[in-house]
Design an enzyme around this catalytic site. Structure first.
Site, PDB file in Angstrom:
ATOM      1  N   TRP A 107      66.940  23.526  14.812  1.00  0.00           N
ATOM      2  CA  TRP A 107      67.021  23.126  13.757  1.00  0.00           C
ATOM      3  C   TRP A 107      68.677  22.552  13.229  1.00  0.00           C
ATOM      4  CZ3 TRP A 107      64.024  20.761  10.679  1.00  0.00           C
ATOM      5  CH2 TRP A 107      62.188  21.247  10.876  1.00  0.00           C
ATOM      6  N   LYS A 140      63.129  16.846  10.858  1.00  0.00           N
ATOM      7  CA  LYS A 140      64.582  16.098   9.867  1.00  0.00           C
ATOM      8  C   LYS A 140      65.341  15.339  10.561  1.00  0.00           C
ATOM      9  CE  LYS A 140      62.682  19.359   6.027  1.00  0.00           C
ATOM     10  NZ  LYS A 140      62.918  20.642   5.260  1.00  0.00           N
ATOM     11  N   ASP A 354      48.489   0.193  -8.318  1.00  0.00           N
ATOM     12  CA  ASP A 354      48.851   0.786  -9.878  1.00  0.00           C
ATOM     13  C   ASP A 354      50.234   0.484 -10.526  1.00  0.00           C
ATOM     14  OD1 ASP A 354      48.176   3.447 -11.171  1.00  0.00           O
ATOM     15  OD2 ASP A 354      50.519   4.094 -10.779  1.00  0.00           O
ATOM     16  N   GLU A 408      46.818  -2.917 -11.757  1.00  0.00           N
ATOM     17  CA  GLU A 408      46.361  -2.323 -12.803  1.00  0.00           C
ATOM     18  C   GLU A 408      46.493  -2.918 -13.680  1.00  0.00           C
ATOM     19  OE1 GLU A 408      46.260   2.192 -14.274  1.00  0.00           O
ATOM     20  OE2 GLU A 408      47.809   1.119 -13.082  1.00  0.00           O
TER      21      GLU A 408
END
Length: 694
Positions: A107, A140, A354, A408
């Site tokens: 990391w 990451k 949605d 929707e």
């Protein structure tokens, strides 16, 4: 945005020896031809259509490539295993430096894992040897920008996991030795009609825990198949940090939620559904994104507006989330690629989009009345979002012509589910959101003796003739904490004490009867499809409440109690059996949703409604106290048999009528020319019957 006027090519004038022919007027666009009340707004309709055509031409370089070829960002960005080594790419125009950090380098920033900006672009790239990364490792981005830095999960990553102890999310290298191979090839959804089972993998189990893709495949999917649904609409697939958001606060748009299992297990679930004739559509969230910066897109590289609108339009005022900037080509690329990714990588059969209302208007539809057509064309519409939705539908059907798209949308925007060529946005269906609102209002405010059958008939078939709808009595929205399902509104606490078959009181009996009738009249009037939320078919008790601080992080209400419907001593079993038989009757008519709804009779005083579809006659008596003997309906001459009766003892009714009797029509000389005669029926109070002409 100003819109261009469509240039209309005039047809060549016919040669004539007399005078010149009068100039022809441009033909109305399809939406206006189908609805003359839209004529005052034809300019706006054409403008939106032209805007989409212009943007599509721009993205495809005027047809030099397809929209599908444009929407292939997922094949370029993100982490990919090559024949030799790895490549990682990310769009981060505001970044000054990007490193990959993870298990492979403790990391820490390392030159070996330092990305390079691709000259002349906002894209970054890192090429690595085959041994530099291993399947399962966590990673990451360490992103730096002028004035700051931070750890980020890549926007295009396909796998995100959460540490059980620290609760920290990380991207994960995903390259298993055994790739899942789909067994069912060239699956095509059945849409005649489309019968949708809305479901959530995590809360699909009896156990008080988060369910998995595998458990859903093994335990819930067989129920869906047995019940007769031909489509499942799966919620909460895109990765979301907070489980209780129901999947609507998405952080990683290309990552299937790891809390339910692996991507291979999701693929196996979809493949198994396909092998059993069940389509799988995804509840996709492109209307907004979670505000999280470390897990999400909130501030990927020091620019909070990289993906989102700036200024007052940056945040959604009601949802505590961020609003995509649909005017940016890079955002269109991201979202369109996201649609294609789920279709191709996981073989989803389409999407239920949605929050479409929120996308369409600058106000997100909040506080809007939408009382007339002018309210859809008064300048407060987001042309960029309208353009995106139109392009998304074009793309989805280009990738898979048999795909299903559902909007929707609560405002009633005309053209949403109309053809693109007619000036529509290209959705296959729109949700009939008026129907659940109507049932809630009726149950809450109207006495049983005042139920108006004319009003019911109007609501269940109230739609634009050129747009197909998905009708439903209730969805997940009505099952959440703070609201109530239909069965709970009808029976409430008596479900706890009087829902054993041997101890049914009047309140429970009323609720059981109306639950069946409400569902039957709704599905009987569909023009596209029907939707049911998981468990509501058998009257699942109580509400949905995800684990949170306020309930002690309990899973008690974030599950489905299948043991209730499996118990033959409880009333839930009756409701589940009725739902199964109801769908069987609907599917007995070929292309049921396309057959005309022909009204036979309505009488608000008697509270009796009757209509036909194909060879089926639907009769409803909503009166709570009055049963009718020899009630006559003028129907096509012939004989009729009962194929479904809500009052049958098999479904918790009284069994007052003899359903084995064949009903013959009675001759009336006045209607001989119409080939109609009188069908005389006994209709018990608060019951409905379906008859089939034989």
């Amino acid at each position: 945005m100003e819109t261009k006027k469509q240039s209309v090519k005039k047809p060549a004038a016919k040669k004539t020896s007399a005078k010149k022919a009068a100039p022809t007027q441009p033909e109305h666009i399809g939406l206006v031809r189908n609805d003359s009340w839209l004529e005052p707004f034809e300019g706006a309709i054409r403008g939106r259509h032209d805007h989409a055509v212009w943007k599509m031409n721009q993205l495809t370089q005027n047809g030099k490539k397809t929209l599908s070829q444009f929407a292939s960002g997922h094949l370029y960005f993100g982490l990919h295993k090559l024949s030799k080594g790895w490549v990682f790419r990310e769009w981060a125009p505001n970044a000054t430096d990007i490193y990959l950090i993870g298990d492979f380098n403790n990391w820490q920033e390392n030159e070996k894992y330092r990305c390079k900006r691709i000259e002349g672009t906002g894209n970054w790239e890192l090429k690595l040897s085959e041994k530099a990364l291993k399947h399962g490792q966590l990673y990451k981005m360490k992103v730096k920008w002028n004035g700051g830095e931070g750890e980020r999960i890549p926007a295009w990553c396909r796998r995100v996991v959460q540490d059980e102890n620290t609760k920290i999310f990380s991207a994960q290298v995903w390259n298993p030795e055994e790739k899942y191979e789909f067994k069912k090839k060239n699956f095509k959804p059945k849409k005649n009609p489309l019968l949708i089972y809305e479901c959530h993998v995590g809360m699909g189990q009896d156990a008080e825990k988060v369910g998995t893709y595998k458990e859903f495949k093994d335990n819930v999917l067989p129920r869906v198949i047995k019940d007769g649904y031909n489509c499942i609409q799966v919620m909460a697939i895109q990765e979301h940090p907070y489980y209780g958001s129901f999947g609507y606060h998405v952080s990683s748009f290309f990552a299937p939620s790891s809390r339910f299992g692996t991507p291979e297990e999701l693929k196996e679930l979809i493949d198994t559904a396909h092998k059993n004739g069940v389509a799988v559509i995804m509840d996709i969230v492109h209307s907004h994104a979670v505000k999280n910066e470390v897990e999400g897109l909130g501030n990927l590289a020091g620019d909070p507006n990289q993906f989102f609108y700036p200024g007052d339009r940056h945040e959604h005022p009601a949802w505590d989330s961020l609003c995509f900037d649909y005017g940016k080509d890079e955002v269109l690329h991201f979202l369109l690629s996201n649609c294609k990714y789920w279709l191709e990588e996981f073989k989803f059969d389409g999407f239920r989009f949605d929050g479409v209302t929120s996308m369409l208007y600058y106000s997100h539809g909040l506080g809007e009345a939408f009382g007339g057509y002018g309210d859809y064309f008064n300048g407060h519409e987001d042309d960029n979002a309208i353009c995106y939705l139109t392009l998304a539908n074009k793309l989805i059907h280009e990738v898979n012509p048999a795909a299903i798209t559902i909007a929707e949308e609560v405002s009633g925007m005309p053209g949403l589910a109309a053809k693109f060529e007619d000036g529509g946005y290209g959705f296959d269906y729109r949700m009939a959101m008026n129907i659940p609102d109507y049932w809630i209002k009726t149950i809450k405010e109207v006495r049983d003796e005042d139920i108006n059958v004319c009003s019911i008939f109007w609501e269940v078939k109230n739609r634009r003739p050129d747009e197909k709808t998905i009708s439903y009595c209730e969805s997940h929205d009505q099952a959440l904490v703070g609201d109530k399902t239909i069965i709970f509104r009808l029976i409430d606490a008596d479900m706890y004490w009087h829902f054993a078959k041997k101890d049914v009181n009047d309140i429970a009996q009323r609720g059981i009867a109306l639950h069946k009738m409400i569902r039957l009249v709704t599905v009987a009037a569909i023009n596209g499809g029907y939707l049911n939320f998981m468990g509501n078919e058998f009257g699942h008790p109580e509400w949905i409440d995800f684990p949170r601080e306020g309930n002690g992080w309990s899973y008690k209400y974030a599950r489905r109690q299948w043991n209730l419907v499996d118990n033959k001593d409880l009333c839930y079993h009756w409701l589940g059996d009725f739902d199964r038989e109801m769908l069987k009757v609907i599917k007995s008519v070929r292309n049921f949703q396309a057959t005309p709804v022909t009204e036979i009779w309505h009488d608000d005083g008697d509270q009796v409604l009757c209509f036909m579809r194909g060879d089926l006659v639907f009769v409803f008596n909503f009166s709570p106290t009055r049963s009718y003997t020899d009630y006559g309906f003028l129907v096509p001459t012939g004989s009729y048999k009962v194929v479904l009766n809500t009052d049958s003892k098999d479904f918790g009714g009284n069994g007052f009528a003899d359903d084995t009797v064949t009903h013959f029509t009675n001759y009336d000389p006045l209607y001989v020319a119409d080939h109609k005669e009188w069908l005389k029926l006994y209709i018990p109070a608060r019951s409905a019957v379906v008859l089939k002409k034989i």
